[in-house]
Design a protein around this motif. Structure first.
Motif, mmCIF file in Angstrom:
data_model
loop_
_atom_site.group_PDB
_atom_site.id
_atom_site.type_symbol
_atom_site.label_atom_id
_atom_site.label_comp_id
_atom_site.label_asym_id
_atom_site.label_seq_id
_atom_site.Cartn_x
_atom_site.Cartn_y
_atom_site.Cartn_z
ATOM 1 N N ALA A 46 51.557 39.161 27.788
ATOM 2 C CA ALA A 46 50.338 38.698 27.111
ATOM 3 C C ALA A 46 50.568 38.629 25.599
ATOM 4 O O ALA A 46 50.155 37.667 24.939
ATOM 5 C CB ALA A 46 49.177 39.638 27.428
ATOM 6 N N GLY A 73 44.742 36.832 31.140
ATOM 7 C CA GLY A 73 44.461 38.069 31.882
ATOM 8 C C GLY A 73 43.932 37.779 33.281
ATOM 9 O O GLY A 73 44.340 38.401 34.258
ATOM 10 N N SER A 198 44.012 43.437 34.336
ATOM 11 C CA SER A 198 45.010 42.631 33.625
ATOM 12 C C SER A 198 44.490 42.193 32.262
ATOM 13 O O SER A 198 45.264 42.071 31.308
ATOM 14 C CB SER A 198 45.378 41.402 34.468
ATOM 15 O OG SER A 198 45.928 41.832 35.678
ATOM 16 N N SER A 199 43.179 41.950 32.175
ATOM 17 C CA SER A 199 42.606 41.596 30.872
ATOM 18 C C SER A 199 42.737 42.774 29.911
ATOM 19 O O SER A 199 43.037 42.588 28.721
ATOM 20 C CB SER A 199 41.131 41.200 31.024
ATOM 21 O OG SER A 199 41.046 40.044 31.816
ATOM 22 N N ALA A 202 46.288 42.836 28.847
ATOM 23 C CA ALA A 202 46.563 41.780 27.868
ATOM 24 C C ALA A 202 46.051 42.197 26.493
ATOM 25 O O ALA A 202 46.762 42.060 25.480
ATOM 26 C CB ALA A 202 45.907 40.473 28.322
#
Lengths: 635, 267
Positions: A46, A73, A198-199, A202
């Motif tokens: 990211a 993300g 995942s965000s 990131a």
């Protein structure tokens, strides 16, 4: 106090980022049962994406940040959720192997695109003074980072307690089918968790890169280790506590770095702080508090099948091997490296395939062995004895790692070993009792012309055959049967009267000692031992390659080093070598997913899920059936 | 009942899972030379009691005695070393080993025990002891012909016999058998009952059995304990249990007893 405040401020800022990363890690672990060893590489990818958007394509930072956190993300989360689904029904050991494969693939992918060297990363948040404290100015980027992470933690905590989707996330890992019949799609619930996780990853990657003013895959991949420390304080369960844990890790790291500044013997201790926290956590947190999340699947099909130790084809195989110096002289050095690593793969096979344990620090043991043999030879110890001592030296550290983690489970052993490998590289490699940042000479024996690679090949072949013989004897001995039983059902073994922890510690020590021997031989091929030859990440690569090399001892430990050392030697283009590494990683994910032989059932389930999307989840179908029945029974 | 000849004795065992009381003050004895049954509807706490006996979970309160020794705080392997073996409702076989190796591990695991050196290497006399124990166990359970096959290739009934043979080879004085006949057909169940009787009569072992197949329970057990909702509700001989209104109510519901449904419990 004023001399400590700058370190506290920096520690809280970086700690908040660690906490954000840890929240993403724990959230996805809690909802999928898959502990993502590759979490740090997701952060790194990211950060590199942000770097490309902002510094290569001149995209304004707010837009770049939004694209990376919300779009990148989300996409990464959706892909990871698919992988987690593939790994849902495999044993913990293979879940780890799968995420290790992902680590290898992403890291190789990033270095393929961006190279191995760190890039300058222009901080995007204002570094103007927000307010002053004695001895330090707190800048806006510090303030925004901390407040943002706290808000994210608070928002997530509220979401989990109040929102129905949040409550469903807590339930989905225990029984996805039950969630299904309540009308919630477990896939949707998991997918949301992975997207959020995942965000967070990131955002933490971008913030850390900005905080450090550079983007380096090797540094950012380690964000997962800082997250380990934070998650340990949160007992791998509580999301808000992850933030607290991250701040504790960050502050401790900075304070330790201040204290050790003038003491060379303690250099690197700050980098090892999260690992120390992890070890202390594993020692003091009650076993009942560190339960594994997710369906507990026995390692069916994972154990190596006991092959016939003296199969007829080994004789011609050795015959062909004897001809390699004549047949392939151009790549003889690579063949020598591969032969030296046969012992490493044999040790890992015994540990991973036979006993169902795991180690993510075998390269660390190899490094210990290499440093030991260098020191021993420097003191005039004969070569064979020095190699044996190199193996023996690895036993005490193996005990230190195994004993706290082994009472728990494969997951915590994996974390402990991964942490140990990193701590060893950060703290010990640079010390005079190991490599001291230099190439320590490891001279080959001064006899029989062993100075030449072609003669040395035969000594390495002899050691490799001996290592294979030792592991074969162990596998066919009582210990081998006990280890295979341990892999299949430790509970049954303990109710039959065996102390399974002794068995686990024994195999870990034997395996560590063999890895030490392999390190000694590996260094002797180079003629010296240096930190560069024993990168911690190589432990993950060797595990991934072993996973794709078959389940039988002899073929697996011969194929794996050839794949890792000989095949790349035929590749001139370094980019192609990176592609090969990506292939290793992806193949390891596939091998992990296919380990139970039920990959077919996954695709069958996908078919059912597709029907669900068309016709609604199970509860809706039940309602429809009920309605249809009522219609038919009405007069 | 806590003397050295009393086999397994549990006293006032209580097991709580969080706020849920799974087992409440259960006491029972499983002496050598007797088959003791532990029956009750699903969720009565039978397997939880087994796990407390074998050390897989620590009871909230109460004591477990084995041949007069308090083993409440001991882990499973230490209880096994003192002569307590068990099988599992969800079979725990070593699928990567052959049937013969499975059964051999029943004895080898105990020999290795807690001594690291014994994990690595056996004594000279071990090989013969293990071989004899394996052959006897395979023969007794009637699975000698399956010795070289892998458990994964066998039927459920055959796998049950392998698990029993492994327990028999362990030479345990007290065996806990958790639903050993589930998955067996009628004929296999009858043969299984005969194996259990011969174990008790020829070798003098004591068996504590959890079982839903009432025909097997009534034909092989000497004494029964009945649980319901984690509570002991009745104990006695099979005939006494069969005649008990309390037991019938637990299985069939109190209304069924009041309206005079058949007296036999599921037989």
């Amino acid at each position: 106090m004023s001399e400590w405040l700058p370190f506290l401020v920096f520690g809280v800022t970086t700690g908040a980022i660690y906490g954000l990363s840890a929240m993403g890690l724990v959230l996805t672990y809690k909802t999928s049962g898959v502990f993502n060893i590759a979490h740090g590489t997701v952060c790194a990818s990211a950060a590199f994406t942000f770097y490309t958007l902002r510094q290569v394509h001149d995209v304004p930072w707010p837009i770049a940040a939004a694209l990376v956190v919300f779009v990148y993300g989300a996409v990464a989360g959706l892909l990871l959720e698919r992988m987690a689904m593939l790994l849902a029904d495999v044993s913990v050991t293979y879940k780890i192997v799968g995420t290790v494969g992902l680590f290898v693939a992403i890291q190789a992918g990033i270095t393929l695109i961006y190279g191995d060297i760190a890039k300058n990363f222009e901080p995007f948040l204002s570094q103007d003074k927000a307010f002053g404290l004695p001895g330090v100015d707190v800048t806006y980027d510090n303030l925004i980072t901390v407040v943002g992470c706290v808000l994210a933690a608070a928002g997530l905590a509220v979401f989990f307690r109040v929102a129905r989707l949040g409550i469903a996330m807590r339930a989905v890992v225990d029984d996805p089918q039950l969630i299904d019949i309540t009308g919630y799609s477990p896939v949707r619930v998991r997918r949301t968790a992975w997207v959020i996780g995942s965000s967070f990853a990131a955002a933490s990657g971008v913030l850390l890169a900005s905080n450090q003013a550079q983007v380096d895959v090797n540094v950012l991949a380690l964000l997962v280790v800082q997250a380990f420390g934070a998650a340990t304080i949160a007992r791998f369960q509580s999301l808000p506590m992850c933030l607290v844990g991250g701040v504790i890790v960050g502050v401790l790291q900075k304070l330790i770095s201040k204290e050790i500044g003038s003491q060379p013997s303690l250099q690197g201790l700050d980098a090892a702080t999260p690992v120390l926290i992890l070890f202390i956590g594993l020692l003091v947190i009650p076993r009942s508090r560190l339960v594994e999340v997710g369906r507990q699947v026995r390692a069916r099909g994972f154990s190596s099948r006991a092959g016939k130790a003296y199969s007829w084809w080994y004789v011609p195989l050795i015959g062909v091997a004897l001809l390699i110096p004549q047949l392939d002289e151009a790549h003889l050095f690579a063949w020598n490296l591969a032969l030296a690593q046969v012992t490493l793969f044999a040790s890992l096979h015994l540990l991973v395939r036979t006993s169902g344990q795991i180690s993510l620090c075998h390269i660390g043991f190899s490094a210990l062995g290499a440093a030991t043999v260098a020191h021993m030879l420097g003191r005039g110890v004969p070569f064979p004895l020095a190699v044996l001592i190199a193996g023996a030296v690895c036993v005490p550290p193996a005990l230190v790692i195994a004993v706290p983690a082994i009472r728990l489970s494969s997951l915590y052993l994996a974390l402990a070993t991964f942490g140990f490998g990193i701590a060893l590289a950060a703290f010990a490699y640079g010390k005079s009792w190991m490599f001291a940042s230099q190439n320590r000479p490891v001279d080959r024996p001064q006899m029989w012309g062993l100075q030449s690679d072609s003669r040395y090949f035969y000594l390495l072949l002899g050691v490799a055959v001996l290592a294979l013989f030792v592991v074969t004897v162990v596998e066919r001995s009582r210990l081998g049967r006990l280890l295979r039983g341990l892999s299949d059902s430790p509970v049954a073994l303990s109710t039959l009267g065996l102390d399974v922890n002794i068995c686990r510690v024994l195999v870990f020590c034997i395996s560590g000692a063999l890895a030490g021997v392999s390190g000694a031989m590996y260094a002797s091929v180079f003629g010296g031992a240096s930190p560069d030859s024993f990168n911690y990440a190589q432990s993950l690569v060797v595990l991934a390659v072993l996973a794709i090399s078959g389940s039988r001892l002899v073929p697996a430990v011969l194929v794996a080093p050839v794949l890792l050392y000989v095949v790349p030697n035929y590749i001139d283009n370094p980019d192609h070598y990176k592609l090969l590494q990506i292939g290793f990683g992806l193949a390891a994910i596939y091998a992990a997913a296919a380990s139970t032989g039920r990959l077919g059932s996954y695709f069958a389930a996908r078919g059912v899920a597709a029907k669900d999307r068309l016709h609604g989840p199970a509860a809706v179908r039940v309602d429809r059936l009920r309605s249809a029945h009522l219609v038919r029974t009405q007069p | 009942m806590t003397g050295s000849d009393s086999g397994l004795v549990i006293q006032d065992i209580v097991v709580k899972y969080g706020g849920h009381l799974a087992v409440n003050r259960i006491s029972l004895a499983a002496p050598r030379g007797r088959i003791t049954g532990l029956i009750g509807p699903n969720g009565a706490g039978k397997t939880t009691t087994f796990n407390a006996c074998s050390g897989l979970l620590r009871p909230t309160s109460g004591e477990v005695h084995l041949f007069g020794h308090d083993v409440t705080a001991l882990p499973p392997q230490r209880r096994a070393q003192r002569g307590l073996g068990r099988t599992f409702q969800r079979m725990e076989l070593f699928d990567s080993l052959s049937v013969r190796e499975n059964v051999a591990l029943g004895r080898e695991a105990g020999i290795a025990g807690s001594r690291p050196w014994r994990h690595l290497r056996g004594a000279r006399s071990d090989a013969q002891t293990i071989a004899e124990a394996v052959e006897d166990a395979l023969r007794l359970c009637g699975i000698s012909a399956l010795a070289s096959r892998r458990p994964a290739d066998l039927s459920t009934g055959q796998r049950r016999l392998v698990e029993l043979a492994r327990c028999v080879a362990g030479g345990f004085s007290i065996m806990l058998l958790d639903e050993p006949s589930s998955g067996l057909d009628k004929q296999e169940t009858v043969a299984f009952g005969q194996i259990l009787r011969s174990l008790v009569e020829a070798q003098g072992v004591g068996i504590l059995i959890v079982e839903h197949d009432m025909s097997l329970v009534m034909s092989v057990c000497d004494y029964l304990h009945v649980l319901d909702f984690g509570q002991p509700i009745f104990q006695g001989t099979p005939a006494e249990v069969n005649a008990s209104d309390i037991v019938r109510a637990a299985y069939l519901g109190s209304e069924a007893v009041e309206v005079g449904l058949p007296a036999e419990v599921g037989v």
